[in-house]
Each structure stands twice: as C-alpha cells, then as structure tokens.
Design a protein around this motif. Structure first.
Motif, PDB file in Angstrom:
ATOM      1  N   ARG A   1       0.800  -0.972  -0.014  1.00 49.06           N
ATOM      2  CA  ARG A   1      -0.190  -0.037  -0.141  1.00 49.06           C
ATOM      3  C   ARG A   1       0.793   1.194  -0.072  1.00 49.06           C
ATOM      4  N   ILE A   2       2.023   1.141   0.747  1.00 45.25           N
ATOM      5  CA  ILE A   2       2.970   2.387   0.982  1.00 45.25           C
ATOM      6  C   ILE A   2       4.303   1.849   0.582  1.00 45.25           C
ATOM      7  N   HIS A   3       5.018   2.735  -0.179  1.00 40.01           N
ATOM      8  CA  HIS A   3       6.323   2.565  -0.513  1.00 40.01           C
ATOM      9  C   HIS A   3       7.098   2.155   0.753  1.00 40.01           C
ATOM     10  N   PRO A   4       7.834   1.107   0.856  1.00 40.17           N
ATOM     11  CA  PRO A   4       8.742   0.837   1.911  1.00 40.17           C
ATOM     12  C   PRO A   4       9.398   2.073   2.429  1.00 40.17           C
ATOM     13  N   ALA A   5      10.091   2.936   1.785  1.00 42.88           N
ATOM     14  CA  ALA A   5      10.731   4.290   2.290  1.00 42.88           C
ATOM     15  C   ALA A   5       9.683   4.940   3.155  1.00 42.88           C
ATOM     16  N   LEU A   6       8.381   4.953   2.900  1.00 50.56           N
ATOM     17  CA  LEU A   6       7.537   5.827   3.888  1.00 50.56           C
ATOM     18  C   LEU A   6       6.805   5.208   5.019  1.00 50.56           C
ATOM     19  N   HIS A   7       7.347   3.817   5.071  1.00 46.04           N
ATOM     20  CA  HIS A   7       6.720   3.076   6.355  1.00 46.04           C
ATOM     21  C   HIS A   7       7.029   3.735   7.709  1.00 46.04           C
TER      22      HIS A   7
END
Length: 140
Positions: free
Chosen positions: A22-28
């Motif tokens: 759902r969300i790019h891993p860089a934004l987790h």
C-alpha cells in the motif's frame, strides 16, 4: 490485529490495515501501529488515541427579511378580489387613489416605508383588508 496510522500534529490523518503493498517501503517510518478502533481524525494524547470532541451543529442565521419587492410582487400579495376593490375605490377615495398612484410611480416597493405602512393601515381601517391580511401583505 493492529492498524497503521499516519499522525501529523498529533492528529490521525490516515489509517491503513497494512503497509505492505500500500505504501512504498521508504515511507513506512511515517506510520505507527495503532489500536483497531483508531480512525482518521482521532487525536494522539501521550500513548492514547481519543476520538475528536463532537462539534455542535450550529444553525445558520435566519435569512434577512425581504423588505423591498417589485411592484408586481407587491400587488400579487393582495388577492384578486382585494385588487379589484382597490381599483374600484380609486375613483371615489382619494387616499386609495394616492396609494395606487405611489405604487405606479415606484420602481420597487419598500415594505418598511411610510407610504406602504400608512397605506396598508388606511386599507385596514377602511375595510379593504383585515389586519391579518395587512400583516400578511407586509411580511410576504
């Protein structure tokens, strides 16, 4: 099961069931784990999340009363019978004649003006309209 929330200025702005896919891993890192009951709009106070205080519904202010109408709209406030009686009285009653002349000359009618107030009072006092009808004509 836990959810993940993005919190900005201690307010939950987004809630997701999962971050994967759902969300790019860089934004987790912008998301934190929260209890299932948390929804957007909840407020973070320390370690707790609380629902926002309900906002009391505020009734809109009443509309401003209409005090200026067109001549036609003003005359339409009278019944057909009342209008016919006024036109018939115009030839024998100088006050009715003056009232109707003032209406004819006006571009529009100010329901709060002295001409209208006095004219309607005269019509009421002389039986052309009842007090109730006079009030209805003034108020629309």
């Amino acid at each position: 099961m836990s959810k993940f929330a993005k919190v900005v200025n201690d307010t939950v702005i987004e809630v997701l069931d999962t971050l994967e896919g759902r969300i790019h891993p860089a934004l987790h890192g912008e998301y934190i784990q929260v209890p299932d009951a948390v929804e957007p709009g909840f407020v973070k106070t320390g370690r707790k999340f609380e629902a926002p205080a309900p906002v009391a519904a505020v009734a809109p202010p009443p509309p401003e009363p209409i005090t200026v109408v067109s001549r036609l709209d003003f005359l339409r406030r009278f019944t057909r019978t009342e209008r016919i009686a006024l036109r018939a009285a115009e030839t024998t009653d100088p006050v009715v004649a003056d009232f109707l002349l003032m209406l004819t000359l006006a571009e529009d009618v100010d329901l709060t003006s002295a001409d209208v107030t006095e004219g309607l009072a005269y019509l009421e006092a002389n039986g052309f309209v009842t007090a109730e009808r006079g009030a209805a004509i003034r108020s629309g």
